[in-house]
Design a protein around this motif. Sequence first.
Motif, PDB file in Angstrom:
ATOM      1  N   MET A  72       0.857  -1.191   0.000  1.00 55.33           N
ATOM      2  CA  MET A  72       0.000   0.000   0.000  1.00 55.33           C
ATOM      3  C   MET A  72       0.891   1.238   0.000  1.00 55.33           C
ATOM      4  SD  MET A  72      -2.969  -1.184   2.704  1.00 55.33           S
ATOM      5  CE  MET A  72      -4.020   0.207   2.278  1.00 55.33           C
ATOM      6  N   ASP A  73       0.276   2.376  -0.231  1.00 56.84           N
ATOM      7  CA  ASP A  73       1.006   3.647  -0.214  1.00 56.84           C
ATOM      8  C   ASP A  73       2.182   3.591  -1.185  1.00 56.84           C
ATOM      9  OD1 ASP A  73       1.749   6.210   0.424  1.00 56.84           O
ATOM     10  OD2 ASP A  73       2.811   5.633   2.269  1.00 56.84           O
ATOM     11  N   SER A  74       1.886   3.151  -2.424  1.00 56.60           N
ATOM     12  CA  SER A  74       2.894   3.094  -3.496  1.00 56.60           C
ATOM     13  C   SER A  74       4.096   2.234  -3.119  1.00 56.60           C
ATOM     14  CB  SER A  74       3.359   4.512  -3.855  1.00 56.60           C
ATOM     15  OG  SER A  74       2.272   5.298  -4.307  1.00 56.60           O
ATOM     16  N   GLY A  75       3.851   1.208  -2.323  1.00 57.88           N
ATOM     17  CA  GLY A  75       4.922   0.287  -1.970  1.00 57.88           C
ATOM     18  C   GLY A  75       5.663   0.645  -0.708  1.00 57.88           C
ATOM     19  N   ASN A  76       5.287   1.756  -0.043  1.00 57.14           N
ATOM     20  CA  ASN A  76       5.972   2.145   1.192  1.00 57.14           C
ATOM     21  C   ASN A  76       5.465   1.369   2.405  1.00 57.14           C
ATOM     22  OD1 ASN A  76       7.649   4.143   0.015  1.00 57.14           O
ATOM     23  ND2 ASN A  76       5.873   5.514  -0.121  1.00 57.14           N
TER      24      ASN A  76
END
Length: 697
Positions: free
Chosen positions: A657-661
């Motif tokens: 989630m969160d662009s992979g963060n």
Amino acid sequence: MSMYALLRSCQTPPTEQQIEECLAGNLCRCTGYRPIVDAFRVFAKTDDMIYTNATLEGRKGNEFICPSTGNPCSCGLKSDCNSDNMKESGACNKSYKRLSYSDIDGSKYNDRELIFPPELLLRRSAFFNLSGFGGLKWCRPVSLQHVLELKAKYPEARLINGNTEVGIEMRRKRMQYKVLVSVAQVPELNILHVKDSGLEIGAAVKLSELLSVLRRVSVQRAAHETSSCNAFIEQIKWFAGTQIRNVASVGGNICTASPISDLNPLWMATGAKFHIINSKGNIRTILAENFFLGYRKIDLLSDEILLSIHLPWTRPYEFVKEFKQAHRKDDDIALVNAGMRVHLQKKDEEWLVSDASIVYGGVAAVSFFASKTKDFLIGKSWNKELLDGALKVLEEDILLKEDAPGGMVEFRKSLTLSFFFKYFLWVSRELDVNTPLTESVSPSYLSAIQPYHRPPVTGIQDHEIVKHGIAVGSPEMHLSATLQVTGEAEYADDMAMPPNGLDAALILSRKPHARIVSIDDFGAKSSPGFAGIFYAKDIPGDNSIGPIVSDEELFASELVTCVGQVIGIVVADTHENANLAARSVHVEYEELPPILSIEDALKSKSFHPGSERRFKKGDVDLCFQSGECDSIIEGEVQVGGQEHFYLESMSSLVWTMDSGNEVHMISSTQVCITIDGIVNFSFRCLLPVSFPFLFFC
């Protein structure tokens, strides 16, 4: 669900033995069987008094307190139907009756007892056909003629019923069958006819159905006719578990031609005949003893199928007996099994052997017919001299080499002789009951032929409750217990795959001790649905794992130390495609010399790094040298290889989630998860991935 099925199919409360039998096919590592059996034993109603008679202590006002739960219930209402209060309330008319599994009247439905959907029972079976990737076909014909047409069109098609054998071959042994034909709905293959000459059994008849019919005919027919039926009853009783017997077919077990089949030695010994039909409708008959040609090879042409089995009734003074020895009695494959038959005729006060069949399983590539022993027995008098001579012939008749598959050669040899010894005693005892023998069996030997009856399992949990505060020291119920026993608990494999999710399969070593020379993954990369492949070099973090000490590699980088060690992982769009891609990876090995004993390890100076542990108190050497020890015991113990039982498979669901963060992970493992390395690895996947059998410590 196993217990529920038993309760629904029983017309009377089940016995404790039935309850244990229905649970025999289930595995439980964490809870243990004692609390499970204790909980279900209440349905056996061993002590009916507490369920049928309401005592004063069991009442609270007009309510009955259930002895099982301690809560008010309707257990005791039956005895109060004569009271005015109960008549006025109409409670006596609202009793709930247990419905049989065969009831299809929807009007009998109530909110306490679910019935099998009547629509499914009444629905007429129809031909079913499915096509899959790579030319895979699955057909379900509903007539014998259609089965024969499919067999003529697809000679290599495999016939399945319960899929207990082919399913294992395809999933575990990676065998490929393009066309599968289910014969479970074919009436001609599901016949069970009781004839004057014997029992006619359709090839698709379930083992549980056969067991039920055998038990019925063993009571209805004359005792001398059902000796073979009784032998099959005893053997099927220890054949797998209830769940397997409910779907596995008689013909499937025969055509598998397993050398350790529990039933094939009995088919051969009893003189059973197999009826075989080809695609043109022509039927031929073959004796069971001539049907098995070699390891997993049978006398069936590509356009033929097994139609039915004819089990003849036994004649007066014809005795059939079964034998089986396994690691454990319940639900286990045999080490050695046997089926034995003799027909005796009386002549001049002696019982002479007119016919015999001695068949063993687990001693050769097929169920072995001891022909030399048969020739020795025929014409001889049934006495101790026959026993001594037969045992000597058996030793020569059955040859087990030292390197025979399955090991335990000496033990298995002794079993072949032990079985015949027990059979001799059993037949002698049966003869002695009907016609006194000149040489009776010694009473000291009779314990060898006593049937095995295991008493119901009992267990006791005894612990002292010492409370410290609210919860510490108290026997509190597990937080997820209610969800688990009701089936509401959601496990990793129950969760739906997120959109665009990928599945992963492991690339496993096929060598126990070798150096990885090269890896050819072109086949995997060109397989359908391929999304990625990763090895040790692709892990940015540490490749080491371990529950306490990181002493092994996540992915083998240079050396493999066991069969099944993880070398890499393949990611694809479906679980099937991931497995197909993983099997397409070709690894070239340089095999290294094996180290199979402690002595070999000492000579090779092969030690696990950092494994030395020593606990020392006082001067041990001085104690030995001073002579103050009362006694010094020296010796060596050698332990051979162990057979492993793989119980719990692991799976994980990972998404970012969160662009992979941010990484979320749900794992089926019951212990801690090492995040280092997993987070970095999941970043490389970019999409949610389900990792079976991977992350645990």
